[in-house]
Enzyme design. Sequence first.
Site, short mmCIF file in Angstrom:
data_model
loop_
_atom_site.label_atom_id
_atom_site.label_comp_id
_atom_site.label_asym_id
_atom_site.label_seq_id
_atom_site.Cartn_x
_atom_site.Cartn_y
_atom_site.Cartn_z
CB THR A 11 -0.92 0.00 1.24
OG1 THR A 11 -1.70 -1.19 1.21
CG2 THR A 11 -1.83 1.20 1.26
CD GLU A 124 6.09 14.18 9.92
OE1 GLU A 124 6.95 15.01 10.26
OE2 GLU A 124 5.09 13.91 10.63
CB VAL A 127 3.38 9.67 14.38
CG1 VAL A 127 2.30 10.19 15.31
CG2 VAL A 127 4.39 8.82 15.14
CE LYS A 200 0.16 5.12 13.79
NZ LYS A 200 -1.20 4.91 13.29
N GLY A 298 -3.94 5.45 5.10
CA GLY A 298 -4.29 5.39 3.67
C GLY A 298 -3.06 5.59 2.80
N1 HSE Z 1 -3.27 1.08 10.66
C1 HSE Z 1 -2.84 2.43 10.86
C2 HSE Z 1 -4.04 3.28 11.20
C3 HSE Z 1 -2.17 2.92 9.62
O1 HSE Z 1 -5.17 2.83 11.00
O2 HSE Z 1 -3.87 4.39 11.72
C4 HSE Z 1 -1.49 4.26 9.75
O3 HSE Z 1 -0.46 4.23 10.69
#
Ligand code: HSE
Length: 396
Positions: A11, A124, A127, A200, A298
């Site tokens: 992705t 970057e 998070v 994060k 995304g």
């Molecule tokens: N799986 C994570 C989310 C992807 O849904 O925030 C982005 O870090």
Amino acid sequence: MTNIAIMGFGTVGCGVADLLTDNRKRISASLSGDLCVKRILDLREFPQSRFASIITHDFKDILEDPDIASVAECVGGTTFAFDYTKKLLLAGKHVVTSNKDLVAAHGAELLAIAKEKNVNYFFEASVGGGIPILSPLHDDLAANNITEIYGILNGTTNFVLTNMSENGADFAIALSEAQHLGYAEANPSKDIDGIDTANKVSILSSLAFGKHVYPADIQTDGIRNVTRDDISIAESMGYRIKLIGRTLLEPDGSVYAYVAPHLVGASSELYGVNGVFNGIVVRGDYVGDVMFYGRGAGRYPTASAVVADIMEAYRYKEKRKELFWEDGAAVSDGSECESRWYVRTAEPCDASYFEEFDMISASCFMTGKMTNHNFRRLMDIFRKKYTVACAFRILD
Ligand code: HSE
């Protein structure tokens, strides 16, 4: 021309290749230098892709190519990605990544190697997806002592909770839609159980406070205990349920960090952060509260942040940017941290164990503000009599 490689064509890797290629002119104009994707590493073949001719299955094609200056690690996980990243940094290449698992687990070690080799290691995109948060935290807020950061840091769980709340969606269906849209982790339990948010929080804490806070130091609860009933009860009281990650600096310099569902009130900046969006509040001693908001997951939002780092590595190609933290943060259990709580029991209960409380129904109440120490002590007693279905903090 400066050559770039991408490792992992999933992705995020796909998004990075698209963005670097489609916006090449704009990126080059901004840098006064041309960036070109030379190699993409993946185990799979992509015969239909416009990048088919530059796919390689051999890591050495990147590691040993002196023309490749920077590498975007979009492999994910902490096994191959760790090994590859170490080798690339040791070989004097800049590495950028969206891999929060790796930075949360090994950030201090990788940053030390990058420092020793005078190269950049940027993350970057690890998070807040497409939201610029680490760079502003490191650069624009650098004059402040950061005292606290909290926010909605996982797009998947926020998407699921929003859909359950607004559309009455079933948990499993909302989650499978988040997977379909490319928001969820390969193993979505990382989203649902709060592990992704903890990674994060680990990165934000380490960067803000200068010492590595490991995910194991972060008490982590996900959203499995959040029922449709909790969502309806919360709504009837003017709250929305959100998964919040929080980290704060205690007066003695230790760090208290946790991940947990909260009832978020309408007066909070996070109340209107819905769907895949993330919202992050940073509190600095001079600036006060600053909020960052945008798409937290995304393909293209995340690629936007990865490419921003590739561009920053280009700007700092001669002398690395001083982005660094040490190992060994002191962590706290937050005994003195104060909250109000929402508690639901499996059977009708007597909440008078808690000095201040408001009954919502026979098996559901909110407490007054109390320290974690007091809440834990009273809950130990309360649990001897009642089965606690859930206990969530309240954020007003
Ligand atoms: N799986 C994570 C989310 C992807 O849904 O925030 C982005 O870090």
